[in-house]
Design an enzyme around this catalytic site. Structure first.
Site, PDB file in Angstrom:
ATOM      1  N   HIS A   1      33.214  36.668  43.195  1.00 21.37           N
ATOM      2  CA  HIS A   1      32.141  37.091  42.295  1.00 21.37           C
ATOM      3  C   HIS A   1      31.489  35.885  41.629  1.00 21.37           C
ATOM      4  O   HIS A   1      30.267  35.727  41.654  1.00 21.37           O
ATOM      5  CB  HIS A   1      32.705  38.046  41.234  1.00 21.37           C
ATOM      6  CG  HIS A   1      31.684  38.484  40.234  1.00 21.37           C
ATOM      7  ND1 HIS A   1      31.037  39.692  40.325  1.00 21.37           N
ATOM      8  CD2 HIS A   1      31.182  37.876  39.130  1.00 21.37           C
ATOM      9  CE1 HIS A   1      30.178  39.807  39.314  1.00 21.37           C
ATOM     10  NE2 HIS A   1      30.257  38.708  38.574  1.00 21.37           N
ATOM     11  N   GLU A   2      32.320  35.027  41.037  1.00 24.20           N
ATOM     12  CA  GLU A   2      31.749  33.898  40.296  1.00 24.20           C
ATOM     13  C   GLU A   2      31.100  32.876  41.222  1.00 24.20           C
ATOM     14  O   GLU A   2      30.059  32.308  40.893  1.00 24.20           O
ATOM     15  CB  GLU A   2      32.829  33.242  39.426  1.00 24.20           C
ATOM     16  CG  GLU A   2      33.372  34.149  38.323  1.00 24.20           C
ATOM     17  CD  GLU A   2      32.311  34.715  37.393  1.00 24.20           C
ATOM     18  OE1 GLU A   2      31.189  34.160  37.323  1.00 24.20           O
ATOM     19  OE2 GLU A   2      32.595  35.742  36.748  1.00 24.20           O
TER      20      GLU A   2
ATOM     21  N   HIS B   1      27.600  33.818  42.002  1.00 29.59           N
ATOM     22  CA  HIS B   1      26.610  33.256  41.078  1.00 29.59           C
ATOM     23  C   HIS B   1      26.315  31.803  41.448  1.00 29.59           C
ATOM     24  O   HIS B   1      25.168  31.342  41.398  1.00 29.59           O
ATOM     25  CB  HIS B   1      27.134  33.305  39.639  1.00 29.59           C
ATOM     26  CG  HIS B   1      27.184  34.668  39.037  1.00 29.59           C
ATOM     27  ND1 HIS B   1      26.098  35.503  38.992  1.00 29.59           N
ATOM     28  CD2 HIS B   1      28.196  35.339  38.418  1.00 29.59           C
ATOM     29  CE1 HIS B   1      26.429  36.638  38.373  1.00 29.59           C
ATOM     30  NE2 HIS B   1      27.706  36.557  38.028  1.00 29.59           N
TER      31      HIS B   1
ATOM     32  N   HIS C   1      24.014  31.574  44.428  1.00 30.73           N
ATOM     33  CA  HIS C   1      22.664  31.910  43.947  1.00 30.73           C
ATOM     34  C   HIS C   1      22.029  30.678  43.308  1.00 30.73           C
ATOM     35  O   HIS C   1      20.858  30.363  43.524  1.00 30.73           O
ATOM     36  CB  HIS C   1      22.775  33.061  42.933  1.00 30.73           C
ATOM     37  CG  HIS C   1      21.501  33.817  42.706  1.00 30.73           C
ATOM     38  ND1 HIS C   1      21.436  34.943  41.913  1.00 30.73           N
ATOM     39  CD2 HIS C   1      20.236  33.609  43.137  1.00 30.73           C
ATOM     40  CE1 HIS C   1      20.199  35.394  41.891  1.00 30.73           C
ATOM     41  NE2 HIS C   1      19.449  34.602  42.620  1.00 30.73           N
TER      42      HIS C   1
ATOM     43  N   GLU D   1      23.800  40.351  38.125  1.00 22.33           N
ATOM     44  CA  GLU D   1      25.142  40.538  38.679  1.00 22.33           C
ATOM     45  C   GLU D   1      25.130  41.017  40.127  1.00 22.33           C
ATOM     46  O   GLU D   1      26.139  40.897  40.825  1.00 22.33           O
ATOM     47  CB  GLU D   1      25.940  41.530  37.828  1.00 22.33           C
ATOM     48  CG  GLU D   1      26.180  41.087  36.397  1.00 22.33           C
ATOM     49  CD  GLU D   1      27.019  39.826  36.285  1.00 22.33           C
ATOM     50  OE1 GLU D   1      27.811  39.560  37.206  1.00 22.33           O
ATOM     51  OE2 GLU D   1      26.873  39.103  35.286  1.00 22.33           O
TER      52      GLU D   1
ATOM     53  N   TYR E   1      26.004  45.690  34.374  1.00 21.65           N
ATOM     54  CA  TYR E   1      27.065  45.526  35.362  1.00 21.65           C
ATOM     55  C   TYR E   1      27.115  46.726  36.311  1.00 21.65           C
ATOM     56  O   TYR E   1      27.296  46.572  37.524  1.00 21.65           O
ATOM     57  CB  TYR E   1      28.416  45.342  34.669  1.00 21.65           C
ATOM     58  CG  TYR E   1      28.690  43.919  34.251  1.00 21.65           C
ATOM     59  CD1 TYR E   1      29.165  42.980  35.157  1.00 21.65           C
ATOM     60  CD2 TYR E   1      28.447  43.503  32.949  1.00 21.65           C
ATOM     61  CE1 TYR E   1      29.408  41.673  34.784  1.00 21.65           C
ATOM     62  CE2 TYR E   1      28.689  42.190  32.554  1.00 21.65           C
ATOM     63  CZ  TYR E   1      29.166  41.285  33.483  1.00 21.65           C
ATOM     64  OH  TYR E   1      29.393  39.985  33.111  1.00 21.65           O
TER      65      TYR E   1
END
Length: 688
Positions: free
Chosen positions: A472-473, A476, A479, A501, A622
């Site tokens: 998940h992190e 980011h 991105h 998110e 979220y």
């Protein structure tokens, strides 16, 4: 080692207490002088995009190269004085930003450009910058009467900035915990217990162990500690670990409400949502209430199963069962259910995911999908002065085709230490943008997590949910790395909060795909891949107690809206956040608090950093963005998660544009249609 030489060196981390604040003030002074010059030399009738917006955007690009690193120190530096200086610097930068956004002389020039016929001829990203900048001035109170309203508005903004910085600082600096005897920690895994600080000989704590409220201590204790009394003490202690934030939270919601009403909005939620995808509080409340209604029956069924499990376990231990399912019970019995009903042992699974090899496997997946190459910098000479801690890892990121060149830098800072940011997050520490000479400044991004440290016997081992957090992190981070925008304002994750998110949530799906789970795995002792039977069990258990999990997410979202969607003038003064937080949690998530019905037993809102970190009136995002992330995965990637063609298209259409284009238009282009919630509801196992 890649033979390629990056066209840009990694940033330096050499600030001292004095130089950090000096650099901050130099940045402010340079920007202020630039605005003074623009206001002095450009008349409204002579204002153009180039001589007003273009000049300020270039200054913003250059300032961000230093200001983001300066602000980053408060989250990662070992030196408390430097962390404090970083917080002070962020306050000074934010105060200047507020002053800058309330300059009427500059606003008149921006308005002149905005209203001019030439504005219609701007290329799309510049047009978006003009619209966003104009609206930011309006939302900063420049259409208010000059005095005293505008002065009060500025005062509120500055105070809110200080509150947010202090709130987060208190969380980062928190170092509380509880001393326990080894017997009291019965059930807690040995690799956790062995890493706890030991009481000094001759002290009151001799023979005891100090359990902190940091995640690597907290979560395993809540999952494995056999004693309900110990779990209760740890849970309530953690919820009360930052009670100095209680008055800050209340003050913030009052000031936000006042500020929004000054601008003509009914409340802070209406103000925030005005430029989000959701647009109105009514639309958000309809979304969360509908989801709550659909999830509640499943949550009640899950709760009944867990209560029966608790009853059985307590009776087997010869202990009394009181029919309650407490807040400190859930992680423990959720884990027990997975072990007993699904034979899923999280500790056993973790043996197949040592941190180092899992990261390597994850980067290989992203290399294949997105056409990247990650090259770790290991030469100590090359790393000198460009990292902030010895644990930090640094990667050069390249496109896989040599002719496509460099992408940026990725830092990994993965273990807890005193004073460090205590959750998991990705930080952009230098944005990408187009420079005046046509070349690019390449982005620099940092993944900051708190996974358990290696011990003498074992490397750091990741639970499956921690592998998901890592994906998940880093989602980011990807991105951040692959976006290519003209202006730093729109770089990477600089999209609206109720979309930000989605790209990282979508990448979590790779953690639930059997082939990818297998490819990531490597047993820490034998290097063997995880058995297919265990992979099947992980996937089969994905949605166990999912309704309760999402109801807890709805608790956060609905509490957030209750604090910011204030119906009438003055009503905010009577709100009691502590009572509302605990009352809503019991009503929505169905988890009991302590006996006696006291709703002031814990101050969970004082640890809710999201609501001081940009998610105010936005936590619903979220779940809202999960609608988009699930739609994208089901529509494009579910059939073939490793499709290079679709991965590169996703990189180009969604990630590459950052916030330079309307998010809904980006989604429609990628999906080939309007997004919908069908896949999201199907994934949750509830009817549309």
């Amino acid at each position: 080692m890649s033979p390629r030489t990056p066209p840009q060196a990694p940033p330096a981390f050499k600030y001292t207490l004095e130089s950090l604040l000096q650099e901050t003030r130099a940045i402010i002074d340079k920007s202020r002088k630039l605005e003074d010059r623009i206001a002095r030399e450009v008349k409204p009738e002579e204002a153009t995009f180039e001589n007003v917006l273009g000049v300020m955007a270039a200054d913003e690009d250059e300032a961000a190269l230093k200001s983001r690193i300066i602000g980053f120190y408060q989250y990662v530096s070992e030196d408390k004085a430097l962390r404090d200086a970083s917080s002070q610097a962020e306050k000074e930068l934010e105060d200047f930003s507020i002053e800058s956004a309330m300059r009427e002389d500059i606003f008149k020039l921006v308005k002149a450009v905005h209203d001019s016929p030439a504005a219609k001829d701007l290329e799309p990203e510049s047009a978006r910058l003009l619209d966003k900048t104009y609206n930011e001035y309006v939302r900063s109170g420049l259409e208010l009467p000059a005095e005293p309203e505008r002065a009060r508005f500025k005062e509120i903004k500055k105070r809110l900035s200080t509150i947010a910085i202090d709130f987060v600082k208190n969380l980062n600096e928190e170092n509380g915990g509880i001393w326990f005897t080894p017997d009291e920690l019965e059930g807690v895994p040995d690799d956790v217990v062995s890493g706890l600080k030991k009481g000094e000989a001759g002290s009151d704590n001799e023979g005891k162990l100090f359990l902190t409220y940091k995640y690597p201590d907290l979560f395993p204790t809540m999952k494995y500690a056999v004693s309900a009394e110990i779990r209760e003490r740890v849970f309530i202690g953690s919820e009360n670990k930052c009670n100095e934030n209680v008055p800050l939270f209340k003050e913030a919601i009052m000031l936000r409400d006042e500020k929004a009403r000054m601008l003509g909005f009914r409340n802070h939620a209406e103000f925030v949502l005005d430029d989000r995808m959701a647009k109105t509080p009514e639309k958000v409340m309809a979304f969360v209430n509908d989801l709550r209604e659909k999830l509640t029956p499943g949550g009640e069924r899950e709760r009944r199963v867990l209560i029966e499990l608790k009853k059985k376990e307590r009776e087997e231990r010869g202990e009394k069962f009181d029919g309650k399912y407490y807040l400190w019970d859930h992680r423990y019995y959720d884990r027990l259910l997975l072990e007993q009903e699904y034979q899923l042992d999280a500790q056993k699974v973790a043996e197949y995911f040592p941190l180092s090899s899992t990261i390597s496997g994850m980067l290989r997946i992203f290399e294949e999908i997105f056409g990247l190459e990650f090259v770790q910098m290991t030469d100590k000479k090359d790393l000198e002065g460009v990292t902030w801690h010895e644990d930090t890892k640094l990667y050069q990121v390249w496109n896989d085709k040599p002719e496509d060149g460099f992408v940026g830098y990725l830092y990994l800072d993965l273990h807890p230490r005193e004073g460090k940011y205590s959750h998991a997050a990705n930080f952009n520490i230098q944005p990408g943008f187009a420079k005046k000479d046509g070349s690019r400044h390449y982005p620099v991004t940092a993944l900051v997590c708190n996974f358990s440290k290696p011990t003498n016997d074992k490397p750091s081992l990741l639970k499956h949910d921690e592998v998901t957090t890592l994906f998940h992190e880093l989602g980011h981070g990807i991105h951040d790395l692959v976006a290519e925008t003209k202006y730093s304002r729109f770089h990477g994750t600089s999209v609206v909060r109720d979309f930000v998110e989605a790209p990282s949530q979508m990448l979590e799906n790779w953690c639930w795909t059997p082939a990818q789970i297998t490819s990531l795995s490597s047993h820490y002792l034998t290097s063997e891949k995880i058995p297919s039977s265990l992979v099947d069990t992980i996937v089969k258990a994905k949605h166990v107690n999912d309704a309760l999990f999402n109801l807890r997410q709805l608790h956060f979202a609905i509490f957030d809206m209750r604090m910011h969607n204030i119906p009438t003038l003055g009503a905010v003064e009577t709100i009691e956040p502590t009572i509302e937080y605990n009352k809503l949690r019991a009503e929505i998530a169905g988890l009991d608090g302590p006996d006696g019905g006291d709703l002031k037993f814990a101050n969970g809102q004082a640890t809710f950093g999201h609501l001081m970190g940009g998610y105010d009136a936005g936590y619903y995002g979220y779940l809202w963005s999960q609608v988009f992330s699930t739609d994208m995965f089901y529509t494009v990637f579910k059939r073939d998660p490793m499709s290079r063609e679709e991965g590169r298209r996703y990189r180009r259409v969604v990630l590459g544009r950052g916030g330079s284009r309307d998010e809904m238009e980006v989604l429609k282009e990628f999906l080939g249609r309007e997004p919908n919630s069908k896949a999201f509801l199907e994934e949750l196992g509830i009817a549309a």
